[in-house]
Design an enzyme around this catalytic site. Structure first.
Site, PDB file in Angstrom:
ATOM      1  N   GLY A   1       0.477  -1.199  -2.567  1.00  0.00           N
ATOM      2  CA  GLY A   1      -0.134  -2.258  -3.475  1.00  0.00           C
ATOM      3  C   GLY A   1       0.828  -3.464  -3.636  1.00  0.00           C
ATOM      4  O   GLY A   1       1.513  -3.700  -2.601  1.00  0.00           O
ATOM      5  N   SER A   2       0.500  -4.382  -4.483  1.00  0.00           N
ATOM      6  CA  SER A   2       1.348  -5.453  -4.526  1.00  0.00           C
ATOM      7  C   SER A   2       2.737  -5.372  -4.910  1.00  0.00           C
ATOM      8  O   SER A   2       3.222  -4.215  -5.477  1.00  0.00           O
ATOM      9  CB  SER A   2       0.619  -6.649  -5.728  1.00  0.00           C
ATOM     10  OG  SER A   2       0.786  -5.778  -6.796  1.00  0.00           O
TER      11      SER A   2
ATOM     12  N   GLY B   1       4.743  -2.705  -7.510  1.00  0.00           N
ATOM     13  CA  GLY B   1       5.839  -1.980  -7.183  1.00  0.00           C
ATOM     14  C   GLY B   1       7.095  -2.274  -8.129  1.00  0.00           C
ATOM     15  O   GLY B   1       7.769  -1.149  -8.644  1.00  0.00           O
TER      16      GLY B   1
ATOM     17  N   CYS C   1      -1.839  -5.571   4.556  1.00  0.00           N
ATOM     18  CA  CYS C   1      -0.333  -5.812   4.247  1.00  0.00           C
ATOM     19  C   CYS C   1       0.338  -6.246   5.397  1.00  0.00           C
ATOM     20  O   CYS C   1       1.378  -7.117   5.213  1.00  0.00           O
ATOM     21  CB  CYS C   1       0.361  -4.521   3.615  1.00  0.00           C
ATOM     22  SG  CYS C   1      -0.035  -3.090   4.428  1.00  0.00           S
TER      23      CYS C   1
ATOM     24  N   GLU D   1       5.079   1.164  -0.685  1.00  0.00           N
ATOM     25  CA  GLU D   1       4.493   0.368   0.369  1.00  0.00           C
ATOM     26  C   GLU D   1       3.821  -1.146  -0.350  1.00  0.00           C
ATOM     27  O   GLU D   1       2.767  -0.974  -0.573  1.00  0.00           O
ATOM     28  CB  GLU D   1       3.212   0.785   1.201  1.00  0.00           C
ATOM     29  CG  GLU D   1       3.809   2.240   1.785  1.00  0.00           C
ATOM     30  CD  GLU D   1       4.517   2.137   3.217  1.00  0.00           C
ATOM     31  OE1 GLU D   1       4.544   0.914   3.602  1.00  0.00           O
ATOM     32  OE2 GLU D   1       5.088   3.155   3.557  1.00  0.00           O
TER      33      GLU D   1
HETATM   34  C1  UN1 Z   1      -2.181  -1.609   5.028  1.00  0.00           C
HETATM   35  O1  UN1 Z   1      -2.543  -2.783   5.128  1.00  0.00           O
HETATM   36  O2  UN1 Z   1      -2.167  -1.334   4.094  1.00  0.00           O
HETATM   37  O3  UN1 Z   1      -0.666  -1.880  11.065  1.00  0.00           O
HETATM   38  C2  UN1 Z   1      -1.895  -0.880   6.023  1.00  0.00           C
HETATM   39  C3  UN1 Z   1      -1.523  -1.877  10.372  1.00  0.00           C
HETATM   40  C4  UN1 Z   1      -2.469  -0.812   9.884  1.00  0.00           C
HETATM   41  C5  UN1 Z   1      -1.959  -0.363   8.408  1.00  0.00           C
HETATM   42  C6  UN1 Z   1      -2.300  -1.322   7.463  1.00  0.00           C
HETATM   43  N1  UN1 Z   1      -2.063   0.427  10.759  1.00  0.00           N
HETATM   44  O4  UN1 Z   1      -2.173  -3.042  10.317  1.00  0.00           O
END
Ligand code: UN1
Length: 501
Positions: free
Chosen positions: A234-235, A239, A290, A256
């Site tokens: 998440g954001s 975190g 992300c 993450e």
């Molecule tokens: C995410 O956006 O939380 O590398 C994961 C990537 C994808 C996973 C993204 N395999 O863009």
């Protein structure tokens, strides 16, 4: 196009989710495609009960041989293969991903299951040379316990699978709190899990649980004494709360968090390839990965040539209903997301940025928020450029000196993903070196997003430092025991210490 609710119902039934789980309940689920309500689900607040059941299941599961646990994950992968079309489509309906990305996400789940099956016959420890005669040292990896998973709306099923597949082959139980924006795909995963469990035969009850609901559920999971490992996606703001709470009870975090991913385009870059790489990473998934590319450093020598091409590509990328085969950019998740995007663009303008695109794209559905992807040519690397906005905005800047570009690319809070586009080996190697990109992911001649499952996924700094998926990320789901075994009749002490009475 079919009615979204009807299709959702049909898919959930096909996947085997009991109707009572989605046709009544206190939480309404909307589809970002039209903004309509597509289901009602029940929130479940009993974290203690779920963790207690998971803990009991763990006590049994940890003694099942790892390759046998792998057999269960193999069956899970088989069930995912069988349901790929339906689950992929459900991701499209609930999260708004375009068709090929919905299917791609399920493929990512299948891939991690395959990876985990192989791993189940490995989970290697080292043997270590002992300084003492007649002694042997080794390390063993044991399951950690109940693994908590908190996942986000943008990869509603793949992130669960990265964590769950590894956690399960490693001998753990799983309690999952999906995003409250995407509970249906979580219920679908749970039904698929249960089908695999039935085929396997003796999966202990409670080995996997889904807890749907708001923030309090996540908080209880974070604070639960019987959850030794917690993965949270998440954001960075989330975190910052989760990290210290886990630290306070010495639990292991797998965080993450945000990314503010950049690419540097060097004078020798293959510009056709670069254009395609940038376009996918910056606009794909409507900027809601992300790993989405959010900053672009273009060398002075190619800026005036490349920029018009990028603007043209941006204006021709098809936006709209993600169920249409030709669509490449679907909706933003909700109104709040669109507002954040507009706010960021206003700030970009007020900083002297020149914005192309970014306005709302009308589809006729008033409750849905589609946006044209935005390019913002920025005079300086400051303010809004250094923040992550979870929307398709790419800030573009000029550079003349590679050292300076690398320093700027590193000069943000997050440290997830990064790319360099160059045909010059020195530049590429500098970027990948210890003095280059400070991110967990550093690529050459591909974009920042779309990683394969075989590598460890995650990033440094405000991205949280966690690693999931491939490489040796499995170690985070296990505890390490160092064992010294004396097979001699003497008792020599290490470091030559004597202790004779
Ligand atoms: C995410 O956006 O939380 O590398 C994961 C990537 C994808 C996973 C993204 N395999 O863009």
């Amino acid at each position: 196009m079919r009615d979204v609710r009807d299709e959702t119902t049909e898919l959930l039934e096909k996947i085997g989710v009991p109707a009572a789980q989605f046709n009544s309940g206190d939480l309404s689920v909307t589809s970002p495609i039209t903004g309509e309500v597509i289901a009602e689900v029940h929130t479940q607040g009993d974290v203690d009960a779920a963790v207690a059941r998971a803990r009991d299941a763990f006590l049994k599961w940890r003694s099942v041989p790892a390759p046998r646990r792998g057999e269960f994950v193999r069956l899970l992968g088989e069930e995912l293969r069988a349901s790929k079309a339906e689950l992929g489509r459900l991701v499209t309906l609930e999260a708004g991903k375009v068709t090929s990305e919905g299917l791609g996400e399920v493929q990512e789940m299948i891939d991690i299951c395959d990876f985990a099956v192989g791993l189940s016959r490995q989970l290697y420890g080292l043997t270590i040379a002992s300084e003492r005669a007649g002694h042997r040292m080794m390390e063993s990896w044991h399951p950690a316990g109940v693994v908590g998973i908190i996942s986000a709306f943008n990869f509603p099923v793949a992130v669960w699978s990265w964590n769950a597949a590894l956690a399960l082959v490693c001998g753990n139980a799983v309690v999952w709190k999906p995003s409250e924006k995407t509970p249906l795909t979580a219920l679908a995963c749970n039904a698929i899990f249960e089908r695999a469990a039935k085929k396997f035969g003796d999966v202990p009850d409670g080995l996997h649980a889904v807890l749907i609901g708001a923030r309090e559920i996540g908080e209880k999971l974070v604070d639960h004494k019987d959850v030794p490992v917690l993965s949270a996606t998440g954001s960075t703001r989330m975190g910052r709360e989760v990290g210290p709470r886990l630290a306070a009870r010495f639990a292991r975090p797998i965080l993450e968090l945000g990314g503010n991913n950049a690419a540097i385009v060097c004078p020798t870059a293959d510009l056709d390839l670069t254009l395609r790489g940038v376009l996918f990473s910056a606009t794909g998934t409507a900027g809601q990965r992300c790993t989405t590319m959010r900053r672009l450093f273009l060398h002075d020598s190619l800026y005036d040539d490349f920029m018009p091409k990028l603007i043209a590509a941006y204006s021709s990328v098809p936006i709209g209903d993600p169920r249409e085969e030709k669509t490449l950019i679907g909706p933003l998740i909700d109104a709040g997301s669109f507002e954040n995007m507009q706010y960021a663009l206003e700030r970009a303008r007020s900083q002297g940025g020149k914005v192309h695109g970014g306005e709302r794209f009308e589809t006729g559905a008033s409750g849905a928020y589609y946006a044209r992807p935005a390019l913002a040519e920025m005079p300086a690397h400051e303010g809004i450029v250094r923040e992550e906005t979870f929307a398709p905005i790419l800030y573009v800047m000029r550079y003349s000196d590679l050292d300076e570009a690398i320093a700027l690319q590193n000069d943000v809070g997050a440290g997830l993903s990064s790319s360099i586009f160059t045909m010059n080996m020195r530049e590429a190697e500098q970027f990948l070196s210890a003095a280059g990109s400070d991110c967990g992911i550093a690529n050459v001649n591909i974009g920042t997003s779309g990683a394969e499952i075989g590598g460890a996924f995650g990033g440094e700094k405000e991205t949280g430092g966690g690693r999931e998926s491939g490489s040796d990320a499995w170690k985070a789901y296990m505890r390490r025991a160092t064992n010294t075994i004396n097979y001699s009749a003497d008792l020599p002490l290490a470091q030559g210490v004597t202790f004779e009475v």
